[in-house]
Design a protein around this motif. Structure first.
Motif, mmCIF file in Angstrom:
data_model
loop_
_atom_site.group_PDB
_atom_site.id
_atom_site.type_symbol
_atom_site.label_atom_id
_atom_site.label_comp_id
_atom_site.label_asym_id
_atom_site.label_seq_id
_atom_site.Cartn_x
_atom_site.Cartn_y
_atom_site.Cartn_z
ATOM 1 N N VAL A 29 0.595 -1.205 -0.169
ATOM 2 C CA VAL A 29 -0.516 -0.340 0.458
ATOM 3 C C VAL A 29 0.872 1.277 0.326
ATOM 4 N N GLN A 30 0.351 2.510 -0.703
ATOM 5 C CA GLN A 30 0.673 3.544 -0.722
ATOM 6 C C GLN A 30 0.192 4.541 -0.149
ATOM 7 N N LEU A 31 0.484 6.081 0.412
ATOM 8 C CA LEU A 31 0.001 6.412 0.630
ATOM 9 C C LEU A 31 0.023 8.364 0.433
ATOM 10 N N PRO A 32 -0.633 9.202 0.496
ATOM 11 C CA PRO A 32 -0.058 10.430 0.015
ATOM 12 C C PRO A 32 0.605 11.789 1.360
ATOM 13 N N SER A 33 1.739 11.369 1.615
ATOM 14 C CA SER A 33 2.005 11.620 2.707
ATOM 15 C C SER A 33 1.404 13.309 3.126
ATOM 16 N N ILE A 34 1.604 13.920 4.740
ATOM 17 C CA ILE A 34 0.885 15.095 5.049
ATOM 18 C C ILE A 34 2.444 16.227 4.630
ATOM 19 N N ASP A 35 3.407 15.859 3.895
ATOM 20 C CA ASP A 35 4.875 16.682 3.633
ATOM 21 C C ASP A 35 5.010 16.225 1.719
ATOM 22 N N GLY A 36 4.248 15.708 1.122
ATOM 23 C CA GLY A 36 4.286 15.229 -0.360
ATOM 24 C C GLY A 36 4.655 14.518 -0.863
ATOM 25 N N GLY A 37 4.276 13.837 -1.568
ATOM 26 C CA GLY A 37 5.134 12.967 -1.940
ATOM 27 C C GLY A 37 4.248 11.100 -1.621
ATOM 28 N N MET A 41 4.034 1.698 2.714
ATOM 29 C CA MET A 41 4.302 0.682 3.389
ATOM 30 C C MET A 41 5.693 -0.150 3.410
ATOM 31 N N SER A 42 6.267 -0.582 1.936
ATOM 32 C CA SER A 42 6.878 -1.294 1.689
ATOM 33 C C SER A 42 8.113 -1.130 2.583
ATOM 34 N N ASP A 43 8.446 0.338 2.803
ATOM 35 C CA ASP A 43 9.665 0.572 2.968
ATOM 36 C C ASP A 43 9.738 0.662 4.751
ATOM 37 N N TRP A 44 8.664 -0.004 5.730
ATOM 38 C CA TRP A 44 7.940 -0.771 6.920
ATOM 39 C C TRP A 44 7.982 -2.094 7.129
ATOM 40 N N GLU A 45 8.684 -3.188 6.044
ATOM 41 C CA GLU A 45 8.838 -4.370 6.332
ATOM 42 C C GLU A 45 9.103 -4.804 6.834
ATOM 43 N N GLY A 46 9.277 -5.833 7.562
ATOM 44 C CA GLY A 46 9.734 -6.190 8.939
ATOM 45 C C GLY A 46 9.687 -5.306 10.735
ATOM 46 N N LYS A 145 -6.703 2.367 16.753
ATOM 47 C CA LYS A 145 -5.933 2.258 16.403
ATOM 48 C C LYS A 145 -5.882 0.487 15.842
ATOM 49 N N VAL A 146 -4.768 0.263 14.705
ATOM 50 C CA VAL A 146 -4.754 -0.566 14.344
ATOM 51 C C VAL A 146 -3.093 -1.135 14.538
ATOM 52 N N LEU A 147 -2.696 -1.852 14.821
ATOM 53 C CA LEU A 147 -1.499 -2.572 14.843
ATOM 54 C C LEU A 147 -1.311 -3.994 13.773
ATOM 55 N N ILE A 148 -0.333 -3.499 12.911
ATOM 56 C CA ILE A 148 0.007 -3.796 11.806
ATOM 57 C C ILE A 148 1.207 -4.486 12.167
ATOM 58 N N GLY A 149 1.332 -6.520 12.655
ATOM 59 C CA GLY A 149 3.172 -6.608 12.624
ATOM 60 C C GLY A 149 4.018 -7.102 11.739
ATOM 61 N N ALA A 150 5.123 -7.228 12.117
ATOM 62 C CA ALA A 150 6.706 -7.301 11.167
ATOM 63 C C ALA A 150 6.050 -7.981 9.952
ATOM 64 N N ASP A 151 5.068 -8.920 9.891
ATOM 65 C CA ASP A 151 5.194 -10.316 8.648
ATOM 66 C C ASP A 151 3.433 -9.060 7.824
ATOM 67 N N GLY A 152 2.933 -7.973 8.164
ATOM 68 C CA GLY A 152 2.111 -7.264 7.137
ATOM 69 C C GLY A 152 0.880 -7.359 7.663
#
Length: 182
Positions: A29-37, A41-46, A145-152
């Protein structure tokens, strides 16, 4: 008997479908950042990610402070806290710029934050649509709140009344971090 078998087959198909959906991964998943760009979510894999739908004019807005504390407490171990501003409950400021300024000035937030998103209904962002499809989770108010584990996969969900630094949230975060570290 035939009707029973049809119902049984449909039921099994739904269970199999739910099991497959429950294994769905939010890391694409991709989300629009409040700062632009974009926030990938893949950047936080693991790494565990706590996703919180927020609003700047809500009675629970004070939870921003506790969310920042949670983030500061566990970020060195890998926790990401992602704030997702939404106006679905008619309590958000008018623009992402206003939200960003408010959060920085009032709470000193430095956690990742998306642009203002729709989180429920037909136009829900794909991240929240995935929460609905895989876990049946639809926010009923701000600061769910939703907690997503390291496995996604979704580990746990909480409503607005559950404080970010409460024992249930911290225990689940610590367990998710321990799993990620092993």
């Amino acid at each position: 008997m035939r009707a029973f078998l049809v119902c049984l087959f449909i039921g099994l198909a739904q269970v199999i479908g739910l099991a497959q959906a429950a294994s769905a991964d939010v890391r694409d998943v991709q989300l629009p950042s409040i700062d632009g760009g974009m926030i990938e979510m893949s950047d936080w894999e693991g790494r565990p990610v706590l996703v919180v739908n927020t609003a700047s004019q809500c009675a629970y807005t004070g939870q921003y402070e506790a969310l920042q504390t949670l983030y500061d407490t566990y970020r060195e171990r890998g926790l990401v806290v992602l704030a997702v501003p939404s106006d679905d409950f008619r309590q958000e400021l008018d623009s992402a710029e206003e939200v960003r300024e408010f959060c920085e000035m009032a709470f000193g937030l430095d956690m990742p934050m998306t642009d203002i998103l729709t989180i429920k209904g037909a136009n829900a962002h794909p991240l929240y649509e995935g929460f609905r499809e895989t876990a049946g989770f639809v926010p009923r108010w701000n600061f769910n709140k939703v907690l997503i584990g390291a496995d996604g996969r979704i580990v746990e969900t909480w409503g607005a009344r559950t404080a970010p630094m409460s024992r249930p949230v911290r225990s689940a975060v610590e367990a998710a971090l321990a799993q990620a570290e092993s």
